[in-house]
Design a protein around this motif. Structure first.
Motif, mmCIF file in Angstrom:
data_model
loop_
_atom_site.group_PDB
_atom_site.id
_atom_site.type_symbol
_atom_site.label_atom_id
_atom_site.label_comp_id
_atom_site.label_asym_id
_atom_site.label_seq_id
_atom_site.Cartn_x
_atom_site.Cartn_y
_atom_site.Cartn_z
ATOM 1 N N CYS A 22 0.997 -1.852 5.333
ATOM 2 C CA CYS A 22 0.179 -3.064 5.352
ATOM 3 C C CYS A 22 -1.200 -2.661 5.876
ATOM 4 C CB CYS A 22 0.839 -4.104 6.268
ATOM 5 S SG CYS A 22 -0.111 -5.619 6.408
ATOM 6 N N ARG A 47 -1.617 2.408 -0.989
ATOM 7 C CA ARG A 47 -2.348 1.281 -0.418
ATOM 8 C C ARG A 47 -2.482 1.425 1.093
ATOM 9 N NH1 ARG A 47 -0.595 -4.445 0.569
ATOM 10 N NH2 ARG A 47 -1.399 -3.939 2.614
ATOM 11 N N LYS A 52 -8.058 -6.600 7.899
ATOM 12 C CA LYS A 52 -6.889 -7.450 7.707
ATOM 13 C C LYS A 52 -7.205 -8.910 7.975
ATOM 14 C CE LYS A 52 -3.612 -6.135 6.718
ATOM 15 N NZ LYS A 52 -3.232 -5.882 5.311
ATOM 16 N N HIS A 200 4.966 -9.576 0.350
ATOM 17 C CA HIS A 200 4.327 -10.781 0.880
ATOM 18 C C HIS A 200 5.017 -12.062 0.403
ATOM 19 C CE1 HIS A 200 1.312 -7.744 1.834
ATOM 20 N NE2 HIS A 200 1.074 -8.511 2.879
ATOM 21 N N GLU A 226 5.064 -2.809 0.606
ATOM 22 C CA GLU A 226 4.555 -2.251 1.865
ATOM 23 C C GLU A 226 5.562 -1.269 2.453
ATOM 24 O OE1 GLU A 226 1.352 -5.495 3.462
ATOM 25 O OE2 GLU A 226 3.356 -5.604 4.314
ATOM 26 N N ASP A 237 2.641 -7.147 9.806
ATOM 27 C CA ASP A 237 3.725 -7.370 8.847
ATOM 28 C C ASP A 237 4.934 -6.449 9.045
ATOM 29 O OD1 ASP A 237 2.238 -9.403 7.813
ATOM 30 O OD2 ASP A 237 1.710 -8.409 5.935
ATOM 31 N N GLN A 240 8.473 -7.086 7.173
ATOM 32 C CA GLN A 240 8.675 -6.931 5.734
ATOM 33 C C GLN A 240 8.500 -5.492 5.244
ATOM 34 O OE1 GLN A 240 5.589 -9.708 4.808
ATOM 35 N NE2 GLN A 240 4.140 -8.190 4.119
HETATM 36 MN MN MN Z 1 0.609 -7.138 4.712
#
Ligand code: MN
Ligand code: PEP
Length: 356
Positions: A22, A47, A52, A200, A226, A237, A240
Protein backbone atom coordinates in the motif's frame (compact mmCIF):
# COMPACT_ATOMS: atom_id res chain seq x y z
CA UNK A 1 12.30 3.58 -23.88
CA UNK A 2 9.15 4.37 -22.01
CA UNK A 3 6.87 1.63 -20.71
CA UNK A 4 3.67 1.02 -22.67
CA UNK A 5 0.95 -0.04 -20.26
CA UNK A 6 -2.07 -0.91 -22.43
CA UNK A 7 0.15 -2.83 -24.83
CA UNK A 8 1.66 -4.83 -21.96
CA UNK A 9 -1.71 -5.48 -20.34
CA UNK A 10 -3.11 -6.78 -23.62
CA UNK A 11 -0.12 -8.96 -24.39
CA UNK A 12 0.21 -10.44 -20.89
CA UNK A 13 -1.17 -13.82 -20.01
CA UNK A 14 -4.26 -13.05 -17.91
CA UNK A 15 -4.29 -11.76 -15.23
CA UNK A 16 -1.83 -8.86 -15.60
CA UNK A 17 -0.90 -8.36 -11.94
CA UNK A 18 0.10 -5.14 -10.22
CA UNK A 19 1.55 -5.94 -6.79
CA UNK A 20 3.45 -4.16 -4.06
CA UNK A 21 2.73 -2.48 -0.76
CA UNK A 22 0.00 0.00 0.00
CA UNK A 23 2.73 2.43 1.08
CA UNK A 24 6.44 2.73 0.41
CA UNK A 25 7.97 2.59 3.89
CA UNK A 26 11.74 2.15 3.47
CA UNK A 27 14.40 1.23 0.94
CA UNK A 28 14.79 -2.26 2.49
CA UNK A 29 11.05 -2.93 2.43
CA UNK A 30 10.87 -2.01 -1.27
CA UNK A 31 13.91 -4.10 -2.28
CA UNK A 32 12.57 -7.04 -0.30
CA UNK A 33 9.04 -6.95 -1.74
CA UNK A 34 10.18 -6.21 -5.31
CA UNK A 35 12.51 -9.20 -5.39
CA UNK A 36 9.93 -11.56 -3.92
CA UNK A 37 7.05 -10.58 -6.18
CA UNK A 38 9.21 -10.56 -9.31
CA UNK A 39 9.45 -14.37 -8.94
CA UNK A 40 5.76 -14.52 -9.72
CA UNK A 41 5.39 -14.63 -13.49
CA UNK A 42 2.04 -12.82 -13.51
CA UNK A 43 3.39 -9.75 -11.71
CA UNK A 44 4.20 -7.14 -14.32
CA UNK A 45 4.14 -3.87 -12.39
CA UNK A 46 5.36 -2.87 -8.91
CA UNK A 47 3.12 -0.51 -6.97
CA UNK A 48 3.93 1.64 -3.95
CA UNK A 49 2.10 4.63 -2.47
CA UNK A 50 4.30 7.66 -1.78
CA UNK A 51 1.54 10.16 -0.93
CA UNK A 52 -1.34 8.49 0.90
CA UNK A 53 -4.78 10.07 1.01
CA UNK A 54 -6.01 8.94 4.42
CA UNK A 55 -9.49 9.46 5.78
CA UNK A 56 -8.29 10.80 9.15
CA UNK A 57 -5.34 13.21 9.50
CA UNK A 58 -3.51 11.35 12.23
CA UNK A 59 -2.89 8.21 10.17
CA UNK A 60 0.26 7.63 8.11
CA UNK A 61 0.15 9.90 5.07
CA UNK A 62 3.06 8.43 3.14
CA UNK A 63 6.82 9.00 3.27
CA UNK A 64 6.59 11.62 0.50
CA UNK A 65 9.14 12.41 -2.24
CA UNK A 66 12.02 10.83 -0.28
CA UNK A 67 10.56 7.40 -1.10
CA UNK A 68 10.51 7.87 -4.89
CA UNK A 69 14.11 6.66 -5.44
CA UNK A 70 13.43 3.64 -3.17
CA UNK A 71 10.50 2.66 -5.40
CA UNK A 72 12.33 3.29 -8.68
CA UNK A 73 15.52 1.50 -7.57
CA UNK A 74 13.58 -1.50 -6.26
CA UNK A 75 11.85 -1.78 -9.63
CA UNK A 76 15.15 -1.62 -11.51
CA UNK A 77 16.72 -4.26 -9.28
CA UNK A 78 13.79 -6.63 -9.78
CA UNK A 79 13.32 -5.82 -13.46
CA UNK A 80 9.81 -4.42 -12.96
CA UNK A 81 8.33 -1.08 -14.05
CA UNK A 82 6.91 0.92 -11.12
CA UNK A 83 3.70 2.82 -10.40
CA UNK A 84 2.62 5.33 -7.78
CA UNK A 85 -0.44 7.43 -6.96
CA UNK A 86 -0.41 11.13 -7.79
CA UNK A 87 -3.01 13.62 -6.57
CA UNK A 88 -1.77 16.99 -7.82
CA UNK A 89 0.57 18.66 -10.34
CA UNK A 90 3.51 18.68 -7.94
CA UNK A 91 3.23 14.92 -7.38
CA UNK A 92 3.22 14.43 -11.15
CA UNK A 93 6.34 16.54 -11.57
CA UNK A 94 8.26 14.75 -8.79
CA UNK A 95 7.19 11.27 -9.95
CA UNK A 96 8.17 11.97 -13.55
CA UNK A 97 11.53 13.41 -12.49
CA UNK A 98 12.24 10.33 -10.36
CA UNK A 99 11.59 8.01 -13.32
CA UNK A 100 8.31 6.40 -12.23
CA UNK A 101 6.91 4.41 -15.20
CA UNK A 102 3.16 4.53 -14.55
CA UNK A 103 0.99 6.97 -12.56
CA UNK A 104 -2.38 6.30 -11.02
CA UNK A 105 -5.15 8.61 -9.93
CA UNK A 106 -6.71 7.49 -6.64
CA UNK A 107 -10.41 7.12 -5.93
CA UNK A 108 -10.50 10.22 -3.75
CA UNK A 109 -9.04 12.27 -6.60
CA UNK A 110 -11.16 10.91 -9.46
CA UNK A 111 -14.21 12.43 -7.74
CA UNK A 112 -12.81 15.93 -8.19
CA UNK A 113 -12.82 17.29 -11.77
CA UNK A 114 -10.58 20.24 -10.80
CA UNK A 115 -7.94 17.88 -9.42
CA UNK A 116 -8.21 15.56 -12.44
CA UNK A 117 -7.88 18.54 -14.79
CA UNK A 118 -4.81 19.81 -12.92
CA UNK A 119 -3.23 16.36 -13.23
CA UNK A 120 -4.15 16.09 -16.92
CA UNK A 121 -2.53 19.48 -17.58
CA UNK A 122 0.61 18.47 -15.69
CA UNK A 123 0.90 15.22 -17.68
CA UNK A 124 0.15 16.79 -21.09
CA UNK A 125 3.05 16.40 -23.51
CA UNK A 126 4.53 13.30 -21.85
CA UNK A 127 3.91 9.69 -22.83
CA UNK A 128 3.47 8.35 -19.30
CA UNK A 129 0.70 5.75 -18.87
CA UNK A 130 -2.05 6.54 -16.35
CA UNK A 131 -4.37 4.23 -14.43
CA UNK A 132 -7.59 5.82 -13.20
CA UNK A 133 -9.30 4.34 -10.15
CA UNK A 134 -13.08 4.57 -9.99
CA UNK A 135 -14.40 7.52 -7.97
CA UNK A 136 -15.39 6.64 -4.40
CA UNK A 137 -19.06 7.24 -5.24
CA UNK A 138 -20.80 4.93 -7.73
CA UNK A 139 -20.95 7.40 -10.61
CA UNK A 140 -19.97 5.95 -13.97
CA UNK A 141 -20.01 9.34 -15.69
CA UNK A 142 -17.55 10.81 -13.23
CA UNK A 143 -15.15 7.96 -13.98
CA UNK A 144 -15.67 8.39 -17.73
CA UNK A 145 -15.17 12.16 -17.30
CA UNK A 146 -11.72 11.54 -15.82
CA UNK A 147 -10.75 9.42 -18.84
CA UNK A 148 -12.04 12.15 -21.14
CA UNK A 149 -10.04 14.86 -19.36
CA UNK A 150 -6.84 12.84 -19.75
CA UNK A 151 -7.62 11.91 -23.34
CA UNK A 152 -8.19 15.61 -24.12
CA UNK A 153 -4.72 16.33 -22.71
CA UNK A 154 -3.46 13.80 -25.26
CA UNK A 155 -2.71 11.10 -22.68
CA UNK A 156 -3.26 7.94 -24.68
CA UNK A 157 -2.04 5.06 -22.52
CA UNK A 158 -4.99 4.69 -20.13
CA UNK A 159 -6.21 1.84 -17.92
CA UNK A 160 -9.09 1.70 -15.39
CA UNK A 161 -8.88 0.30 -11.87
CA UNK A 162 -12.06 -0.93 -10.21
CA UNK A 163 -11.58 -0.59 -6.43
CA UNK A 164 -15.18 -0.47 -5.26
CA UNK A 165 -17.45 2.25 -3.93
CA UNK A 166 -17.79 3.81 -0.53
CA UNK A 167 -20.83 2.72 1.49
CA UNK A 168 -21.35 3.60 5.13
CA UNK A 169 -21.07 0.50 7.33
CA UNK A 170 -21.25 -2.11 4.60
CA UNK A 171 -21.64 -5.50 6.30
CA UNK A 172 -19.12 -7.28 4.08
CA UNK A 173 -16.89 -5.00 2.05
CA UNK A 174 -14.74 -1.96 2.74
CA UNK A 175 -15.93 -0.69 -0.64
CA UNK A 176 -18.92 -2.31 -2.34
CA UNK A 177 -18.01 -3.71 -5.77
CA UNK A 178 -21.09 -2.54 -7.75
CA UNK A 179 -19.94 -4.65 -10.69
CA UNK A 180 -22.43 -2.98 -13.04
CA UNK A 181 -20.26 0.18 -13.02
CA UNK A 182 -17.01 -1.33 -14.35
CA UNK A 183 -19.15 -3.38 -16.77
CA UNK A 184 -20.71 -0.08 -17.86
CA UNK A 185 -17.23 1.31 -18.45
CA UNK A 186 -16.33 -1.76 -20.55
CA UNK A 187 -19.42 -1.12 -22.68
CA UNK A 188 -18.90 2.63 -23.05
CA UNK A 189 -15.09 2.61 -23.44
CA UNK A 190 -14.20 -0.87 -24.72
CA UNK A 191 -10.68 0.21 -25.62
CA UNK A 192 -9.79 0.77 -21.92
CA UNK A 193 -8.54 -2.37 -20.15
CA UNK A 194 -9.80 -2.68 -16.56
CA UNK A 195 -7.88 -4.02 -13.61
CA UNK A 196 -9.72 -5.12 -10.48
CA UNK A 197 -8.36 -4.14 -7.05
CA UNK A 198 -9.73 -6.73 -4.60
CA UNK A 199 -7.59 -5.32 -1.76
CA UNK A 200 -9.51 -2.05 -1.49
CA UNK A 201 -12.87 -3.70 -2.18
CA UNK A 202 -12.44 -6.28 0.59
CA UNK A 203 -10.46 -4.40 3.20
CA UNK A 204 -9.48 -7.86 4.52
CA UNK A 205 -7.51 -10.89 3.34
CA UNK A 206 -10.21 -13.53 3.47
CA UNK A 207 -12.43 -12.32 0.63
CA UNK A 208 -9.66 -11.44 -1.84
CA UNK A 209 -9.90 -14.70 -3.77
CA UNK A 210 -13.66 -14.57 -4.31
CA UNK A 211 -13.50 -10.99 -5.62
CA UNK A 212 -10.48 -11.77 -7.82
CA UNK A 213 -12.27 -14.84 -9.21
CA UNK A 214 -15.38 -12.82 -9.99
CA UNK A 215 -13.22 -10.24 -11.80
CA UNK A 216 -11.67 -13.02 -13.88
CA UNK A 217 -15.11 -14.44 -14.68
CA UNK A 218 -16.19 -10.98 -15.83
CA UNK A 219 -13.14 -10.88 -18.09
CA UNK A 220 -11.19 -8.12 -16.34
CA UNK A 221 -7.69 -7.76 -17.74
CA UNK A 222 -5.83 -7.84 -14.46
CA UNK A 223 -5.60 -7.49 -10.70
CA UNK A 224 -3.97 -4.99 -8.36
CA UNK A 225 -3.22 -6.67 -5.04
CA UNK A 226 -1.48 -5.04 -2.10
CA UNK A 227 1.50 -7.16 -1.11
CA UNK A 228 3.86 -6.56 1.81
CA UNK A 229 6.82 -8.50 3.25
CA UNK A 230 5.19 -8.36 6.69
CA UNK A 231 1.53 -7.38 6.26
CA UNK A 232 0.65 -7.22 9.96
CA UNK A 233 3.31 -4.57 10.43
CA UNK A 234 2.32 -2.47 7.39
CA UNK A 235 2.06 1.27 8.03
CA UNK A 236 -1.24 1.51 6.12
CA UNK A 237 -4.00 -0.94 5.14
CA UNK A 238 -2.41 -3.72 7.22
CA UNK A 239 -5.62 -5.81 7.39
CA UNK A 240 -5.88 -6.28 3.63
CA UNK A 241 -2.25 -6.80 2.58
CA UNK A 242 -0.82 -10.26 1.89
CA UNK A 243 2.65 -11.76 1.60
CA UNK A 244 4.19 -12.62 -1.78
CA UNK A 245 3.63 -16.32 -0.97
CA UNK A 246 -0.06 -15.69 -0.32
CA UNK A 247 -0.24 -13.78 -3.59
CA UNK A 248 1.22 -16.76 -5.42
CA UNK A 249 -1.29 -19.10 -3.74
CA UNK A 250 -4.18 -16.82 -4.60
CA UNK A 251 -3.17 -16.66 -8.26
CA UNK A 252 -2.71 -20.44 -8.38
CA UNK A 253 -6.25 -20.90 -7.11
CA UNK A 254 -7.86 -18.69 -9.73
CA UNK A 255 -9.84 -20.49 -12.37
CA UNK A 256 -9.31 -18.82 -15.72
CA UNK A 257 -12.08 -19.43 -18.16
CA UNK A 258 -11.80 -18.71 -21.87
CA UNK A 259 -13.33 -15.64 -23.38
CA UNK A 260 -14.64 -17.16 -26.59
CA UNK A 261 -15.34 -20.60 -27.89
CA UNK A 262 -13.26 -22.14 -30.61
CA UNK A 263 -14.34 -20.95 -34.01
CA UNK A 264 -17.27 -22.85 -35.44
CA UNK A 265 -17.98 -24.65 -32.21
CA UNK A 266 -21.41 -24.21 -30.66
CA UNK A 267 -20.80 -25.01 -27.03
CA UNK A 268 -22.98 -25.24 -23.98
CA UNK A 269 -22.70 -21.57 -23.10
CA UNK A 270 -23.64 -20.35 -26.56
CA UNK A 271 -26.67 -22.63 -26.61
CA UNK A 272 -27.85 -21.43 -23.21
CA UNK A 273 -27.42 -17.83 -24.33
CA UNK A 274 -29.50 -18.48 -27.42
CA UNK A 275 -32.19 -20.02 -25.26
CA UNK A 276 -32.21 -17.02 -22.99
CA UNK A 277 -32.46 -14.73 -25.97
CA UNK A 278 -35.46 -16.69 -27.26
CA UNK A 279 -37.14 -16.62 -23.87
CA UNK A 280 -36.57 -12.87 -23.64
CA UNK A 281 -38.29 -12.45 -27.00
CA UNK A 282 -41.24 -14.47 -25.75
CA UNK A 283 -41.42 -12.55 -22.48
CA UNK A 284 -41.58 -9.24 -24.34
CA UNK A 285 -44.19 -10.52 -26.78
CA UNK A 286 -46.34 -11.59 -23.84
CA UNK A 287 -45.89 -8.19 -22.25
CA UNK A 288 -46.92 -6.57 -25.50
CA UNK A 289 -50.11 -8.66 -25.55
CA UNK A 290 -50.80 -7.80 -21.95
CA UNK A 291 -50.42 -4.08 -22.64
CA UNK A 292 -52.78 -4.27 -25.62
CA UNK A 293 -55.44 -5.72 -23.33
CA UNK A 294 -54.75 -2.97 -20.79
CA UNK A 295 -55.33 -0.39 -23.53
CA UNK A 296 -58.61 -2.01 -24.49
CA UNK A 297 -59.67 -1.88 -20.86
CA UNK A 298 -58.62 1.78 -20.83
CA UNK A 299 -60.97 2.49 -23.75
CA UNK A 300 -63.79 0.66 -22.00
CA UNK A 301 -63.18 2.65 -18.80
CA UNK A 302 -63.19 5.89 -20.76
CA UNK A 303 -66.48 5.07 -22.44
CA UNK A 304 -68.09 4.06 -19.16
CA UNK A 305 -66.61 6.76 -16.93
CA UNK A 306 -64.65 4.38 -14.66
CA UNK A 307 -61.40 5.44 -12.90
CA UNK A 308 -58.15 3.82 -14.04
CA UNK A 309 -56.80 2.65 -10.69
CA UNK A 310 -58.91 0.15 -8.83
CA UNK A 311 -56.70 -0.68 -5.91
CA UNK A 312 -58.82 -3.51 -4.50
CA UNK A 313 -58.64 -5.39 -7.78
CA UNK A 314 -54.89 -4.77 -8.00
CA UNK A 315 -54.32 -6.10 -4.48
CA UNK A 316 -56.09 -9.32 -5.38
CA UNK A 317 -53.83 -9.78 -8.41
CA UNK A 318 -50.66 -9.07 -6.42
CA UNK A 319 -51.56 -11.51 -3.66
CA UNK A 320 -52.48 -14.23 -6.08
CA UNK A 321 -49.14 -13.92 -7.89
CA UNK A 322 -46.96 -13.51 -4.79
CA UNK A 323 -48.45 -16.68 -3.34
CA UNK A 324 -46.77 -18.56 -6.20
CA UNK A 325 -43.34 -17.34 -5.17
CA UNK A 326 -42.23 -20.67 -3.60
CA UNK A 327 -43.63 -22.84 -6.28
CA UNK A 328 -41.88 -20.75 -8.95
CA UNK A 329 -38.60 -20.57 -7.06
CA UNK A 330 -38.61 -16.78 -7.44
CA UNK A 331 -38.35 -14.41 -4.49
CA UNK A 332 -41.38 -12.39 -3.44
CA UNK A 333 -39.25 -9.29 -3.69
CA UNK A 334 -38.45 -9.99 -7.33
CA UNK A 335 -42.06 -10.83 -8.22
CA UNK A 336 -43.21 -7.63 -6.54
CA UNK A 337 -40.77 -5.50 -8.58
CA UNK A 338 -41.92 -7.11 -11.83
CA UNK A 339 -45.62 -6.79 -10.96
CA UNK A 340 -45.23 -3.15 -9.96
CA UNK A 341 -43.34 -2.32 -13.17
CA UNK A 342 -46.00 -4.05 -15.31
CA UNK A 343 -48.79 -2.35 -13.40
CA UNK A 344 -47.20 1.07 -13.80
CA UNK A 345 -46.84 0.60 -17.54
CA UNK A 346 -50.49 -0.54 -17.79
CA UNK A 347 -51.61 2.58 -15.95
CA UNK A 348 -49.50 4.74 -18.29
CA UNK A 349 -51.11 3.05 -21.29
CA UNK A 350 -54.64 3.49 -19.93
CA UNK A 351 -53.86 7.06 -19.00
CA UNK A 352 -52.80 7.86 -22.56
CA UNK A 353 -56.04 6.26 -23.85
CA UNK A 354 -58.19 8.16 -21.32
CA UNK A 355 -56.59 11.54 -21.85
CA UNK A 356 -55.71 11.53 -25.54
MN1 MN B 1 -4.04 0.90 0.30
C1 PEP C 1 -4.22 2.70 -2.68
O1 PEP C 1 -4.20 2.12 -3.78
O2 PEP C 1 -3.47 2.44 -1.74
C2 PEP C 1 -5.30 3.68 -2.44
C3 PEP C 1 -5.19 4.69 -1.61
O3 PEP C 1 -6.38 3.35 -3.14
P1 PEP C 1 -7.80 4.04 -3.37
O4 PEP C 1 -7.52 5.31 -4.13
O5 PEP C 1 -8.45 3.00 -4.19
O6 PEP C 1 -8.42 4.24 -2.03
Amino acid sequence: MSFKLVENVKEAKRPFVVAGPCSVESQEQMLDIAQSIAKNSNVKLLRGGIWKPRTRPNSFEGVGGIGLPWLVEAGKTAGLPVATEIANAQHVELALKAGVDVLWIGARTTVNPFAVQEIADAIRGTDIPVMIKNPINPDLNLWIGAFERLAKANVKDLVGIHRGFSVYNHPKYRNAPNWEIPIGLMEKMPEIPIINDPSHICGNRTDLLSIAQKAMDLNFAGLMIETHPNPDKAWSDAEQQITPDNLQELLNQLILRDEVLEEGEVGFLELQRRKISELDDELFQLLQLRMQIAEDIGKYKRENGIVILQSKHWHTIVHKQLAKSNELGLSEEFLRIILDAIHQESINKQNSVMNF
